[in-house]
Motif scaffolding. Sequence first.
Motif, PDB file in Angstrom:
ATOM      1  N   SER A   1       4.995   6.966 -59.475  1.00 29.61           N
ATOM      2  CA  SER A   1       5.883   6.289 -58.744  1.00 29.61           C
ATOM      3  C   SER A   1       5.592   6.178 -57.233  1.00 29.61           C
ATOM      4  N   GLY A   2       6.318   5.361 -56.527  1.00 31.38           N
ATOM      5  CA  GLY A   2       6.180   5.225 -55.181  1.00 31.38           C
ATOM      6  C   GLY A   2       6.480   6.429 -54.464  1.00 31.38           C
ATOM      7  N   ARG A   3       7.508   7.142 -54.772  1.00 33.85           N
ATOM      8  CA  ARG A   3       7.904   8.474 -54.076  1.00 33.85           C
ATOM      9  C   ARG A   3       6.873   9.578 -54.350  1.00 33.85           C
ATOM     10  N   ALA A   4       6.304   9.667 -55.504  1.00 34.62           N
ATOM     11  CA  ALA A   4       5.179  10.819 -55.954  1.00 34.62           C
ATOM     12  C   ALA A   4       3.902  10.325 -54.894  1.00 34.62           C
ATOM     13  N   LEU A   5       3.822   9.037 -54.709  1.00 40.28           N
ATOM     14  CA  LEU A   5       2.463   8.509 -54.040  1.00 40.28           C
ATOM     15  C   LEU A   5       2.814   8.827 -52.541  1.00 40.28           C
ATOM     16  N   SER A   6       4.146   8.658 -52.034  1.00 35.29           N
ATOM     17  CA  SER A   6       4.231   8.679 -50.584  1.00 35.29           C
ATOM     18  C   SER A   6       4.255  10.229 -50.212  1.00 35.29           C
ATOM     19  N   ASN A   7       4.769  11.080 -51.457  1.00 37.39           N
ATOM     20  CA  ASN A   7       4.567  12.694 -51.253  1.00 37.39           C
ATOM     21  C   ASN A   7       3.232  12.962 -51.211  1.00 37.39           C
ATOM     22  N   THR A   8       2.112  12.464 -52.018  1.00 37.37           N
ATOM     23  CA  THR A   8       0.710  12.679 -52.088  1.00 37.37           C
ATOM     24  C   THR A   8       0.068  12.474 -50.565  1.00 37.37           C
TER      25      THR A   8
ATOM     26  N   ALA B   1     -14.560   1.598 -43.655  1.00 35.92           N
ATOM     27  CA  ALA B   1     -13.973   0.390 -43.239  1.00 35.92           C
ATOM     28  C   ALA B   1     -12.383   0.151 -43.489  1.00 35.92           C
ATOM     29  N   THR B   2     -11.960   0.800 -44.724  1.00 35.39           N
ATOM     30  CA  THR B   2     -10.820   0.750 -45.019  1.00 35.39           C
ATOM     31  C   THR B   2      -9.874   1.812 -44.261  1.00 35.39           C
ATOM     32  N   LEU B   3     -10.615   2.959 -44.202  1.00 43.50           N
ATOM     33  CA  LEU B   3      -9.884   4.050 -43.187  1.00 43.50           C
ATOM     34  C   LEU B   3      -9.563   3.722 -42.012  1.00 43.50           C
ATOM     35  N   GLY B   4     -10.448   2.890 -41.455  1.00 43.16           N
ATOM     36  CA  GLY B   4     -10.221   2.434 -40.012  1.00 43.16           C
ATOM     37  C   GLY B   4      -9.182   1.680 -39.884  1.00 43.16           C
ATOM     38  N   ARG B   5      -8.680   0.754 -40.847  1.00 37.05           N
ATOM     39  CA  ARG B   5      -7.909  -0.355 -40.794  1.00 37.05           C
ATOM     40  C   ARG B   5      -6.448   0.413 -40.962  1.00 37.05           C
ATOM     41  N   PHE B   6      -6.458   1.720 -41.442  1.00 36.40           N
ATOM     42  CA  PHE B   6      -4.839   2.083 -41.534  1.00 36.40           C
ATOM     43  C   PHE B   6      -4.139   2.734 -40.235  1.00 36.40           C
ATOM     44  N   ALA B   7      -2.978   2.044 -39.965  1.00 39.49           N
ATOM     45  CA  ALA B   7      -2.373   2.416 -38.705  1.00 39.49           C
ATOM     46  C   ALA B   7      -1.071   3.805 -39.077  1.00 39.49           C
ATOM     47  N   THR B   8      -0.570   3.191 -40.160  1.00 42.08           N
ATOM     48  CA  THR B   8       0.604   4.249 -40.681  1.00 42.08           C
ATOM     49  C   THR B   8       0.379   4.864 -41.989  1.00 42.08           C
ATOM     50  N   LEU B   9       1.181   5.692 -42.194  1.00 37.65           N
ATOM     51  CA  LEU B   9       1.398   6.410 -43.573  1.00 37.65           C
ATOM     52  C   LEU B   9       1.618   5.338 -44.435  1.00 37.65           C
ATOM     53  N   HIS B  10       2.487   4.446 -44.200  1.00 30.04           N
ATOM     54  CA  HIS B  10       3.042   3.196 -45.257  1.00 30.04           C
ATOM     55  C   HIS B  10       1.872   2.707 -45.574  1.00 30.04           C
ATOM     56  N   GLU B  11       0.958   2.366 -44.655  1.00 27.71           N
ATOM     57  CA  GLU B  11      -0.350   1.308 -45.124  1.00 27.71           C
ATOM     58  C   GLU B  11      -1.188   2.045 -45.822  1.00 27.71           C
ATOM     59  N   ILE B  12      -1.506   3.361 -45.922  1.00 26.49           N
ATOM     60  CA  ILE B  12      -2.136   4.222 -46.824  1.00 26.49           C
ATOM     61  C   ILE B  12      -1.421   4.165 -48.240  1.00 26.49           C
TER      62      ILE B  12
ATOM     63  N   LEU C   1      -3.121   2.176 -51.812  1.00 26.21           N
ATOM     64  CA  LEU C   1      -3.169   3.047 -52.861  1.00 26.21           C
ATOM     65  C   LEU C   1      -2.310   2.598 -54.231  1.00 26.21           C
ATOM     66  N   GLU C   2      -1.169   1.944 -53.863  1.00 26.83           N
ATOM     67  CA  GLU C   2      -0.340   1.675 -54.909  1.00 26.83           C
ATOM     68  C   GLU C   2      -0.631   0.821 -56.113  1.00 26.83           C
ATOM     69  N   PRO C   3      -1.586  -0.077 -55.835  1.00 32.39           N
ATOM     70  CA  PRO C   3      -2.207  -0.910 -56.991  1.00 32.39           C
ATOM     71  C   PRO C   3      -3.091  -0.034 -57.886  1.00 32.39           C
ATOM     72  N   PHE C   4      -3.774   0.982 -57.128  1.00 35.92           N
ATOM     73  CA  PHE C   4      -4.697   1.804 -58.177  1.00 35.92           C
ATOM     74  C   PHE C   4      -3.691   2.754 -58.936  1.00 35.92           C
ATOM     75  N   CYS C   5      -2.645   3.216 -58.428  1.00 36.01           N
ATOM     76  CA  CYS C   5      -1.757   3.926 -59.149  1.00 36.01           C
ATOM     77  C   CYS C   5      -0.671   3.143 -60.215  1.00 36.01           C
ATOM     78  N   ARG C   6      -0.533   1.925 -59.852  1.00 37.78           N
ATOM     79  CA  ARG C   6       0.204   1.250 -60.914  1.00 37.78           C
ATOM     80  C   ARG C   6      -0.650   0.782 -62.056  1.00 37.78           C
ATOM     81  N   ALA C   7      -1.880   0.250 -61.800  1.00 34.72           N
ATOM     82  CA  ALA C   7      -2.654  -0.013 -62.822  1.00 34.72           C
ATOM     83  C   ALA C   7      -2.944   1.299 -63.715  1.00 34.72           C
ATOM     84  N   ARG C   8      -2.848   2.416 -63.457  1.00 35.34           N
ATOM     85  CA  ARG C   8      -2.928   3.628 -64.251  1.00 35.34           C
ATOM     86  C   ARG C   8      -1.750   3.773 -64.890  1.00 35.34           C
ATOM     87  N   GLY C   9      -0.468   3.493 -64.274  1.00 39.28           N
ATOM     88  CA  GLY C   9       0.835   3.629 -64.526  1.00 39.28           C
ATOM     89  C   GLY C   9       1.074   4.190 -65.902  1.00 39.28           C
TER      90      GLY C   9
END
Length: 86
Positions: free
Chosen positions: A1-8, A63-74, A78-86
Amino acid sequence: SGRALSNTVRSAVARVCGVDSAALGPDTTLAELDADSLVRVGIADVIEETLAEAGIVVHIDDATLGRFATLHEIDAYLEPFCRARG
């Protein structure tokens, strides 16, 4: 879930940066946590390990790491990876 991902993500950032996860929100920036490239790699490692334990395989490249500014961007990355596993 989105909340679990945010907590991670929050937990990983807190662990690597040595801050209280309760003080972190989606708009917390990596810059305000003084997260340089080495710290970002550490955060990515913890996130990758945690998700792997849940059966979600993801690699966050430099390269991806360098683009993240906020926790929300991380979370958003990640969300599509988690949703695909769903």
